[in-house]
Each structure stands twice: as structure tokens, then as C-alpha cells.
Design a protein around this motif. Structure first.
Motif, PDB file in Angstrom:
ATOM      1  N   ALA A  23       0.912  -1.215  -0.046  1.00  0.00           N
ATOM      2  CA  ALA A  23      -0.074   0.162  -0.034  1.00  0.00           C
ATOM      3  C   ALA A  23       0.908   1.249  -0.167  1.00  0.00           C
ATOM      4  CB  ALA A  23      -0.866  -0.001   1.247  1.00  0.00           C
ATOM      5  N   ALA A  24       0.587   2.145  -1.035  1.00  0.00           N
ATOM      6  CA  ALA A  24       1.398   3.300  -0.996  1.00  0.00           C
ATOM      7  C   ALA A  24       0.604   4.283  -0.186  1.00  0.00           C
ATOM      8  CB  ALA A  24       1.872   3.588  -2.608  1.00  0.00           C
ATOM      9  N   SER A  25       1.220   5.359   0.074  1.00  0.00           N
ATOM     10  CA  SER A  25       0.626   6.650   0.570  1.00  0.00           C
ATOM     11  C   SER A  25       1.760   7.733   0.375  1.00  0.00           C
ATOM     12  CB  SER A  25       0.340   6.259   2.081  1.00  0.00           C
ATOM     13  OG  SER A  25       1.689   6.336   2.970  1.00  0.00           O
ATOM     14  N   GLY A  26       1.234   8.880   0.539  1.00  0.00           N
ATOM     15  CA  GLY A  26       1.743  10.220   0.184  1.00  0.00           C
ATOM     16  C   GLY A  26       2.204  10.663  -1.146  1.00  0.00           C
ATOM     17  N   ARG A  27       1.741   9.727  -2.098  1.00  0.00           N
ATOM     18  CA  ARG A  27       1.976  10.391  -3.570  1.00  0.00           C
ATOM     19  C   ARG A  27       0.971   9.227  -4.202  1.00  0.00           C
ATOM     20  NH1 ARG A  27       3.821   9.558  -8.397  1.00  0.00           N
ATOM     21  NH2 ARG A  27       5.117  11.429  -9.502  1.00  0.00           N
ATOM     22  N   ASP A  28       0.129   9.711  -5.267  1.00  0.00           N
ATOM     23  CA  ASP A  28      -0.534   8.798  -6.134  1.00  0.00           C
ATOM     24  C   ASP A  28       0.286   8.108  -7.096  1.00  0.00           C
ATOM     25  OD1 ASP A  28      -3.369   9.572  -8.409  1.00  0.00           O
ATOM     26  OD2 ASP A  28      -2.264   7.667  -7.865  1.00  0.00           O
ATOM     27  N   PHE A  29       0.286   6.989  -7.226  1.00  0.00           N
ATOM     28  CA  PHE A  29       1.144   6.179  -8.042  1.00  0.00           C
ATOM     29  C   PHE A  29       0.427   5.250  -9.262  1.00  0.00           C
ATOM     30  CE2 PHE A  29       5.426   6.394  -6.531  1.00  0.00           C
ATOM     31  CZ  PHE A  29       5.337   6.453  -5.009  1.00  0.00           C
ATOM     32  N   SER A  30      -0.994   5.941  -9.304  1.00  0.00           N
ATOM     33  CA  SER A  30      -1.600   5.220 -10.220  1.00  0.00           C
ATOM     34  C   SER A  30      -1.011   5.462 -11.845  1.00  0.00           C
ATOM     35  CB  SER A  30      -2.963   5.902 -10.246  1.00  0.00           C
ATOM     36  OG  SER A  30      -3.118   7.243 -10.379  1.00  0.00           O
ATOM     37  N   ASN A  31      -0.376   6.495 -11.979  1.00  0.00           N
ATOM     38  CA  ASN A  31       0.523   6.725 -13.293  1.00  0.00           C
ATOM     39  C   ASN A  31       1.886   6.307 -13.357  1.00  0.00           C
ATOM     40  OD1 ASN A  31      -1.871   8.042 -15.124  1.00  0.00           O
ATOM     41  ND2 ASN A  31      -1.870   9.306 -13.593  1.00  0.00           N
ATOM     42  N   TRP A  53       1.723   1.158 -15.646  1.00  0.00           N
ATOM     43  CA  TRP A  53       0.743   1.968 -14.972  1.00  0.00           C
ATOM     44  C   TRP A  53      -0.626   1.382 -14.763  1.00  0.00           C
ATOM     45  CZ3 TRP A  53      -3.180   4.572 -17.182  1.00  0.00           C
ATOM     46  CH2 TRP A  53      -3.374   4.607 -18.526  1.00  0.00           C
ATOM     47  N   ASN A  54      -0.870   0.608 -15.822  1.00  0.00           N
ATOM     48  CA  ASN A  54      -2.263   0.230 -16.114  1.00  0.00           C
ATOM     49  C   ASN A  54      -2.251  -1.424 -16.043  1.00  0.00           C
ATOM     50  OD1 ASN A  54      -1.240  -0.285 -18.425  1.00  0.00           O
ATOM     51  ND2 ASN A  54      -2.818   0.560 -19.447  1.00  0.00           N
ATOM     52  N   GLY A  55      -1.428  -2.070 -15.869  1.00  0.00           N
ATOM     53  CA  GLY A  55      -1.298  -3.325 -15.746  1.00  0.00           C
ATOM     54  C   GLY A  55      -1.297  -4.222 -17.003  1.00  0.00           C
ATOM     55  N   GLY A  56      -1.049  -3.316 -18.206  1.00  0.00           N
ATOM     56  CA  GLY A  56      -1.238  -3.844 -19.522  1.00  0.00           C
ATOM     57  C   GLY A  56       0.399  -4.334 -19.904  1.00  0.00           C
ATOM     58  N   ASN A  57       1.451  -4.224 -19.244  1.00  0.00           N
ATOM     59  CA  ASN A  57       2.774  -4.537 -19.304  1.00  0.00           C
ATOM     60  C   ASN A  57       3.436  -5.082 -18.104  1.00  0.00           C
ATOM     61  OD1 ASN A  57       5.063  -5.189 -20.460  1.00  0.00           O
ATOM     62  ND2 ASN A  57       5.856  -2.910 -20.564  1.00  0.00           N
ATOM     63  N   THR A  58       3.665  -6.498 -18.377  1.00  0.00           N
ATOM     64  CA  THR A  58       4.303  -6.853 -16.826  1.00  0.00           C
ATOM     65  C   THR A  58       5.552  -7.626 -17.211  1.00  0.00           C
ATOM     66  OG1 THR A  58       3.002  -8.840 -17.246  1.00  0.00           O
ATOM     67  CG2 THR A  58       2.127  -7.054 -15.586  1.00  0.00           C
ATOM     68  N   TYR A  59       6.401  -7.939 -16.319  1.00  0.00           N
ATOM     69  CA  TYR A  59       7.697  -8.781 -16.329  1.00  0.00           C
ATOM     70  C   TYR A  59       7.689  -9.597 -14.962  1.00  0.00           C
ATOM     71  CZ  TYR A  59      12.584  -9.960 -15.361  1.00  0.00           C
ATOM     72  OH  TYR A  59      13.560 -10.615 -15.024  1.00  0.00           O
ATOM     73  N   ASP A  73      -4.173  -2.108  -7.976  1.00  0.00           N
ATOM     74  CA  ASP A  73      -5.594  -1.703  -7.921  1.00  0.00           C
ATOM     75  C   ASP A  73      -5.090  -0.114  -7.598  1.00  0.00           C
ATOM     76  OD1 ASP A  73      -7.745  -0.529  -7.151  1.00  0.00           O
ATOM     77  OD2 ASP A  73      -8.550  -2.015  -5.894  1.00  0.00           O
ATOM     78  N   ASN A  74      -5.372   0.671  -8.837  1.00  0.00           N
ATOM     79  CA  ASN A  74      -4.910   1.942  -8.748  1.00  0.00           C
ATOM     80  C   ASN A  74      -5.779   3.019  -7.964  1.00  0.00           C
ATOM     81  OD1 ASN A  74      -2.700   1.873 -10.482  1.00  0.00           O
ATOM     82  ND2 ASN A  74      -3.777   2.252 -12.286  1.00  0.00           N
ATOM     83  N   ALA A  75      -7.089   2.589  -7.578  1.00  0.00           N
ATOM     84  CA  ALA A  75      -7.978   3.131  -6.963  1.00  0.00           C
ATOM     85  C   ALA A  75      -7.576   3.017  -5.465  1.00  0.00           C
ATOM     86  CB  ALA A  75      -9.273   2.816  -6.941  1.00  0.00           C
ATOM     87  N   LYS A  76      -6.779   2.099  -5.140  1.00  0.00           N
ATOM     88  CA  LYS A  76      -6.355   1.842  -3.942  1.00  0.00           C
ATOM     89  C   LYS A  76      -4.989   2.156  -3.648  1.00  0.00           C
ATOM     90  CE  LYS A  76      -9.726  -1.835  -2.596  1.00  0.00           C
ATOM     91  NZ  LYS A  76      -9.903  -3.107  -2.065  1.00  0.00           N
ATOM     92  N   VAL A  79      -0.314  -2.316  -4.936  1.00  0.00           N
ATOM     93  CA  VAL A  79       0.119  -3.303  -5.827  1.00  0.00           C
ATOM     94  C   VAL A  79       0.138  -4.612  -5.102  1.00  0.00           C
ATOM     95  CG1 VAL A  79       2.606  -3.138  -5.436  1.00  0.00           C
ATOM     96  CG2 VAL A  79       2.046  -4.063  -7.599  1.00  0.00           C
ATOM     97  N   TYR A  80       0.032  -5.728  -5.907  1.00  0.00           N
ATOM     98  CA  TYR A  80       0.104  -7.157  -5.134  1.00  0.00           C
ATOM     99  C   TYR A  80       0.692  -8.150  -5.836  1.00  0.00           C
ATOM    100  CZ  TYR A  80      -4.599  -5.317  -3.807  1.00  0.00           C
ATOM    101  OH  TYR A  80      -5.559  -4.257  -3.178  1.00  0.00           O
ATOM    102  N   LEU A  81       1.190  -9.138  -5.269  1.00  0.00           N
ATOM    103  CA  LEU A  81       1.857 -10.324  -5.691  1.00  0.00           C
ATOM    104  C   LEU A  81       1.290 -11.486  -5.233  1.00  0.00           C
ATOM    105  CD1 LEU A  81       4.327 -11.085  -7.433  1.00  0.00           C
ATOM    106  CD2 LEU A  81       5.820 -11.124  -5.213  1.00  0.00           C
ATOM    107  N   GLN A  82       0.680 -12.427  -6.058  1.00  0.00           N
ATOM    108  CA  GLN A  82       0.109 -13.631  -5.614  1.00  0.00           C
ATOM    109  C   GLN A  82       1.304 -14.560  -6.071  1.00  0.00           C
ATOM    110  OE1 GLN A  82      -3.082 -14.545  -4.445  1.00  0.00           O
ATOM    111  NE2 GLN A  82      -1.892 -16.501  -4.064  1.00  0.00           N
TER     112      GLN A  82
END
Length: 123
Positions: A23-31, A53-59, A73-76, A79-82
Motif C-alpha cells: 500500500a502506497a501513501s503520500g503520493r498517487d502512483f496510479s500513473n 501503470w495500467n497493468g498492460g505490461n508486466t515482467y 488496484d490504482n483506486a487503492k 500493488v499485489y503479488l500472488q
């Protein structure tokens, strides 16, 4: 003040699953791109997975591909790692990272780092 706070680590038997959250705070990382790294004792830090930024490219690292899934989840601002089918060699401290420079990026350079969460996989 930017903070990245990881959670979800723990002890699991080989073959089990864990889901890490950052969970990130202090800055919006959605972009901005984000990533997960790990470091085992005596080893160099390794990039495990990264997401643009939008999940369209992963490594994914070769050792984790088909077992781990990165998502966000950019609204939240999270970032997650399953992690599935965990192996003893996955044991490490897992770190979340974020960049303020790049949007469509899955590389190695990141500006902000979390404190890490321990993942231990027993055989």
C-alpha cells in the motif's frame, strides 16, 4: 512523505500460496510503474515481477513465471503479488518498489522502496 508498506508475508509449506500487498501513501502512483524485488541471505536483490501503470505490461523473472502474478488496484494505490506453488528457494525478504519517472516501464530503476516482508517456505 512517500511510504510503501508491504504485508502478507509469513511462513508457508512448500506448494502453498501467499498474497503480498503493498500500500502506497503520500503520493498517487496510479500513473507510475511498480515492482516486487526479493533478497535472500547472502544473495543479490532480484527483480521478481514488475507492472506498468495500467497493468498492460508486466515482467516476471524466469524462476517465478507461471507461479507468481503481479497486479495493481490504482483506486487503492496498491500493488499485489500472488505467489502460488511456493518453493523453499523462494524464501527471502520481499520488497515493493515504485518509480516516479516512468509510466510504461517494467525495468530495474525505482525511486521508492518499502521496508520489506519476510517470506519463508519450509520443505
Amino acid at each position: 512523505q512517500v511510504q510503501l508498506v508491504e504485508s502478507g508475508g509469513g511462513l508457508v509449506q512448500a506448494g502453498g500460496s501467499l498474497r503480498l500487498s503493498c500500500a502506497a501513501s503520500g503520493r498517487d502512483f496510479s500513473n507510475n510503474a511498480m515492482a516486487w524485488f526479493r533478497q535472500a541471505p547472502g544473495k543479490e536483490r532480484q527483480r521478481v515481477a514488475a507492472i506498468n501503470w495500467n497493468g498492460g505490461n508486466t515482467y516476471y523473472a524466469v524462476s517465478t513465471k507461471d507461479r507468481f502474478t503481479i497486479s495493481r488496484d490504482n483506486a487503492k494505490n496498491t500493488v499485489y503479488l500472488q505467489m502460488n506453488s511456493l518453493k523453499p528457494e523462494d524464501t527471502a525478504v520481499y520488497y515493493c518498489a515504485a518509480t516516479v519517472k516512468y509510466r510504461d516501464y517494467v525495468g530495474l530503476e525505482y525511486d521508492h522502496w518499502g521496508q520489506g516482508t519476510q517470506v519463508t517456505v519450509s520443505s
